[in-house]
Each structure stands twice: as C-alpha cells, then as structure tokens.
Design a protein around this motif. Structure first.
Motif, PDB file in Angstrom:
ATOM      1  N   UNK A  56      43.995  37.925  42.544  1.00 13.89           N
ATOM      2  CA  UNK A  56      45.297  38.503  42.189  1.00 13.89           C
ATOM      3  C   UNK A  56      45.906  39.243  43.372  1.00 13.89           C
ATOM      4  N   UNK A  57      45.062  39.783  44.245  1.00 13.26           N
ATOM      5  CA  UNK A  57      45.566  40.455  45.444  1.00 13.26           C
ATOM      6  C   UNK A  57      46.360  39.457  46.286  1.00 13.26           C
ATOM      7  N   UNK A  58      45.818  38.264  46.468  1.00 10.60           N
ATOM      8  CA  UNK A  58      46.526  37.230  47.219  1.00 10.60           C
ATOM      9  C   UNK A  58      47.767  36.745  46.481  1.00 10.60           C
ATOM     10  N   UNK A  64      40.227  40.067  40.640  1.00  9.34           N
ATOM     11  CA  UNK A  64      40.869  41.141  41.414  1.00  9.34           C
ATOM     12  C   UNK A  64      41.249  40.621  42.804  1.00  9.34           C
ATOM     13  N   UNK A  65      40.308  39.961  43.457  1.00  8.90           N
ATOM     14  CA  UNK A  65      40.575  39.452  44.806  1.00  8.90           C
ATOM     15  C   UNK A  65      41.667  38.376  44.788  1.00  8.90           C
ATOM     16  N   UNK A  89      35.644  40.850  39.651  1.00  8.41           N
ATOM     17  CA  UNK A  89      35.924  41.016  41.083  1.00  8.41           C
ATOM     18  C   UNK A  89      36.671  39.790  41.620  1.00  8.41           C
ATOM     19  N   UNK A 148      44.732  36.629  55.032  1.00  7.61           N
ATOM     20  CA  UNK A 148      43.673  37.637  55.014  1.00  7.61           C
ATOM     21  C   UNK A 148      43.985  38.699  53.961  1.00  7.61           C
ATOM     22  N   UNK A 149      43.047  38.930  53.054  1.00 11.80           N
ATOM     23  CA  UNK A 149      43.235  40.010  52.080  1.00 11.80           C
ATOM     24  C   UNK A 149      42.361  41.220  52.433  1.00 11.80           C
ATOM     25  N   UNK A 150      41.353  41.003  53.259  1.00 13.29           N
ATOM     26  CA  UNK A 150      40.521  42.131  53.715  1.00 13.29           C
ATOM     27  C   UNK A 150      40.200  41.939  55.187  1.00 13.29           C
ATOM     28  N   UNK A 151      41.004  42.603  56.024  1.00 14.04           N
ATOM     29  CA  UNK A 151      40.787  42.550  57.473  1.00 14.04           C
ATOM     30  C   UNK A 151      39.322  42.883  57.767  1.00 14.04           C
ATOM     31  N   UNK A 179      49.634  38.297  44.286  1.00 17.12           N
ATOM     32  CA  UNK A 179      50.706  39.307  44.284  1.00 17.12           C
ATOM     33  C   UNK A 179      51.434  39.304  45.629  1.00 17.12           C
ATOM     34  N   UNK A 180      50.682  39.153  46.727  1.00 19.81           N
ATOM     35  CA  UNK A 180      51.333  39.079  48.035  1.00 19.81           C
ATOM     36  C   UNK A 180      52.232  37.844  48.087  1.00 19.81           C
ATOM     37  N   UNK A 182      50.645  44.649  40.565  1.00 18.06           N
ATOM     38  CA  UNK A 182      50.656  44.777  42.023  1.00 18.06           C
ATOM     39  C   UNK A 182      51.936  44.298  42.687  1.00 18.06           C
TER      40      UNK A 182
END
Lengths: 306, 306
Positions: A239-241, A236-237, A233, A163-166, A243-244, A278
C-alpha cells in the motif's frame, strides 16, 4: 480482425480477436525456444491454425501483436533480450511472411497485459490506469489517455522498481528497498522463510524451506498468527507503493495482477483501507483498486490491441 | 497572442506571449488577496495594461491562462482552495469580461511551471518530462506527449509525495517518509538545525535557529564538514526519488526547479552520478537531469500555454 500472441517461457498463447478486443478463438502450444527459427515457425503455425480453425482468411487480419518477456525494440519488431527464453535479437518482422501481409508489432509482455486489462478487462474504459503485477517480480504497465505509455526509450513502467525503503532489502535490479523486494510473491515467501528459519512458531514450519505464496495465504485463512503478521506487513508495504502511485498518477484505476492477485478481495480490502489513509487527498480517493479479470489471457489480448 | 498570469502569494505576474510561448512583455504587481473582487480586478488591470503597453488590441488575445497556488477546478475555471492566498472558490471565468472575450483557463501553479519549462525552457521540445521543484515543499508536474498530465481528477503530479522511506520523517501531507520530507529546502534546513542542536561542530553554529538553505550551500562551498555531510545525504535522498521516477517514466528530461535548483551544476553533478547508479538500466540512462531555465517566469509562460 487481429492476432495477439503471448510469448511465455512455458507456452506460446495466441488469440484471434475482433478489432475492439473480443476473443473469438484462442490456442496454446508449449514454447520451443531452442533457436529463433523454431520459435518463429511455431508462432506462425499457431497463427495460421487459429485463422483456419475459425474460417478467417489471412487477408482479414489487420495486425499481429506479440507480447514478449524481455526488452524489445519496437521499431524493428525485435526481442532484444529475453532472459527467460535464453534468446537475443530475434526479429519477428518477417516471421509471418509470406502468408501474412499486415503490420507486426511487439511489446513487453507486462505492458501487453496492462493494455489487455485496460481494453476489455478489469479497467475497461479507464483513460488512465496502472497495472501492477505481483508475481516472481513486481511488474506492470501504464495506460495514459487510453494508450500504453512506455516513455522516451520504450522501457517505462517498471512499477516494481520504486524504492519504498532507501537502503532496505536488496532487489534484483541492484538497488536496495524497491517495492519488488517487498511486494513480489517471491519477497512474501522470503520473509516467511526468514521468520521460520529464525524459529518462529507457525503451522507453516512443516513446509519450511519449500514454501510458496499460496501456502502462506492458506495459513492466513486458517488464522495462523505468523502468516497473518506477514500478510499484514505485506499489505502495508504494497500500500505504501500504491499510495505513492496514486499521488503521482491519480489514475481511475489500479489493476493488480499476477499470482497474489488471485487472493482477490482478501487482498483488496486491507489494501484499500491502508492506501486510502496514505494518499494525498485522504478524504476522497478517486482511484479504484481492483484485481485483474483476464488472468492469463490479458497478455495475448493486449498484444492483439497493439 | 496569449496572456499568462501567475498568481503568487506575494505578487501577481503576467506575461503577454506569442502563440508558441515567446514573452513579448511582462509585468508584476503586489498581490492584494483581501477578497476575490480586488484580486480579480487587479488581474484584469494587469492584463489590460500589458496589452495597451504593447499596442495589442484585446481582440488579438486568443487565450488567458492562470496559474494558481492551490487546488483548482478546471471546468469552472475556479480556484477551489488557495491556502497561501486565504481564498476559497474564486471563479475567474468572468473576471476578464467585458473587455476580453477569449477562453480563460486555470491550472495549478506548479503544473504551469512544468508546462513553461517544457515549452520554451530547459526541457524545450521534450515530449515526456518531469519537473520537480525543490522549495518550501517538493512539487512539480508531469508532461506526457507534450501535454500536461493531471490525472483523472486533475490533481496528479504530487512529485514530493512519493515515499522513499516507509515510516520515515513526518511529512506535511500526513504520511511518513515522503520525498518532500527529505528533499525540500525546508527539510534540508531542518536536518541542519537538528545537527546543530545536537551540538555538531560547524561554521553554521553562529546561524543556528535561523538558518536558510543558501547559508548551508555557502558552507558546503567553504568546505564545512557538517554542511558537506548534510549536502551529501540530501543528494542521496533526492537521487533515490529521481531514480524511481526514471524507472517509472523514462522521460527525456527531469527539470529541477525551486530555490535549491539555483545551486546549479554543484547539485546536478552528484545527482547525475547517484541517480545513474540506481536506475533500472544503470549502464545507459536516457534521462537528462537539468535545472530550470525560466526561473520565476516559468509559471506565467506555462499559464499562457494552457
């Protein structure tokens, strides 16, 4: 020598490989999954045909690997449930008898692709790598210390279900906000259709209602502002995953596969930039981001390596 | 026999252990980290004192492990940077000479705690496990196939730096929305202070401005509505991260450590319920959620196991 078979919804692909993964010959036939017997018979046929074609005796085959789309039971070499094939509980252990007498192994197809890329593909020689496929869903696999990691129950590596956005976008798995709901090709198209339906101006309006990811990428190339905004976008989304994943695994390499990875450097360049900023050690990212290099062959090569 | 030393900001804890991790004796002294020489001398002293106290000859020590708070270089057995100790580039390889002649190994303290719990603690015998510590930050470690996994550069396992809410709460690492920014004890207190500052009615108002996590847990036990609401949200956010970890790793076990894990079953019960409903295979969660069982001893035992 080994045989790798990639059992897909539309085609059964097979490769005859050397022990270290080099492909000697490959062959593909349409998938006939009407029943388990037909499928098993076709798989044996393509295996026999590859060996005969290359003048390889069946005794030279040291192992057969099968990459299957669905949940598998490795111990019994069984496809437990393959929703895309419409089959349940197909045991492949004896499908190759009486001609073949080697071990037959099975693994999830996304895991096979990861193993293929780690063996002879884009992450060749990486000890620790992740594969993240950007297709209908977001799948992938985990290689730790050169070996496929599938967890304690064989189903680890659901890379799309982080999950990247709860409480975010609904995901097919039942949760909300999974990476898959933002970074699959399906999600990319979904956001575009949503923007078009909301009346946003774009060169894509003519295709509204039946868009595909390739058309949006083409519109990005043509400089369409909405397409560029959607692509920004998307990166961005994703890359959020990524980076985690780097903070958790610190792998040598993350290999992107699936349809959207065909966008190549145009996808990698923004992802590298966004991911670097990130990660935990933002000054020195040790993880390389690359696109898959084996394309549709990754699955059967990985299967051969099982 | 092995020696494990846990180098903390307030105390240096050491244990004399059997080869498989059983503690024979332990000792703790206040940390004097004014300079590297003092620290090294104290560490050797505590090691010598433990051996003498137990009548163990130094030749019987097969290995010394050090758990250090910060980034380490394993090859040179060096603490590269320990912000809490205020030290940089302390090499421990020769600190135990001339008395000891065994290998000296170093590892990050959170990783040592994970190894300790996996060896003789709450996850004893687990092949694949994750430790997630809920303290000032959210840390932890990864055990794969019975071994500590630290990635290709030695710094993997930053379990707190998984984003659960893109663009969410600022995190100390520079990103926004990390699990640490929601699930650390610090974050738990931060949200409580924020609610109190906003004038929310609560029995905690008397402690506003200098709350700690224990006080909020006590207020939950006493049925304070604000405290219960904060605890519910805390469990929801933490379970979001845990469910993602299960989807990725499918470990046998996730061990929760750190201050908030002291809340025990009261924390585990809602977490198990919330996590189960979110994991990929929601009908059959194979991952057990437990609290750490070694407490402050985990680090030194894990260090001994290096």
């Amino acid at each position: 020598m080994r045989l790798g078979i990639d059992l897909g919804g539309t085609s059964v692909k097979a490769a005859l490989c050397e022990e270290h993964g080099k492909v000697l010959a490959k062959k593909s036939i349409p998938t006939r999954a009407d029943d388990a017997e037909t499928l098993c018979a076709d798989m044996k046929q393509i295996a026999l045909s590859l060996c005969r074609g290359m003048g390889v005796s069946l005794a030279q085959i040291t192992g057969i690997g099968i990459g299957a789309p669905g949940s598998v039971d490795k111990a019994s070499c069984t496809l437990k449930f393959g929703p895309n094939l419409g089959l349940r509980d197909v045991c492949f252990a004896e499908a190759f008898l009486p001609e073949f007498h080697c071990a037959v192994r099975i693994e999830n197809d996304a895991n096979c692709a990861a193993l293929g890329e780690a063996t002879v593909g884009a992450a060749r020689d990486a000890k620790n790598m992740l594969m993240v496929t950007l297709g209908t869903g977001v799948g992938g696999g985990i290689i730790i210390d050169g070996k496929l990691y599938t967890g304690s129950n064989g189903i680890a590596g659901e890379m799309g279900h982080l999950v990247i956005r709860e409480d975010g976008e609904p995901c097919g798995c039942g949760r909300k906000g999974c990476l898959e709901a933002y970074a699959s090709a399906t999600a990319f198209v979904k956001f575009a259709e949503r923007a078009l339906a909301a009346g946003r101006e774009s060169s894509l309006q003519a295709q509204a209602g039946h868009l595909d990811a390739k058309q949006i990428c083409d519109a990005v190339d043509a400089g369409d502002p909405l397409a560029c905004e959607l692509f920004e976008q998307y990166c961005k989304d994703l890359s959020c995953g990524l980076a985690s994943y780097i903070n958790i695994f610190q792998p040598e390499c993350i290999v992107l596969g699936g349809g959207l990875a065909g966008y190549g450097e145009k996808l990698l360049e923004p992802l590298r930039r966004l991911t670097l900023s990130q990660t935990f050690r933002a000054d020195a990212n040790d993880t390389e981001l690359v696109c898959a290099s084996l394309g549709n062959d990754a699955g059967m090569i990985g299967a051969a390596m099982l």
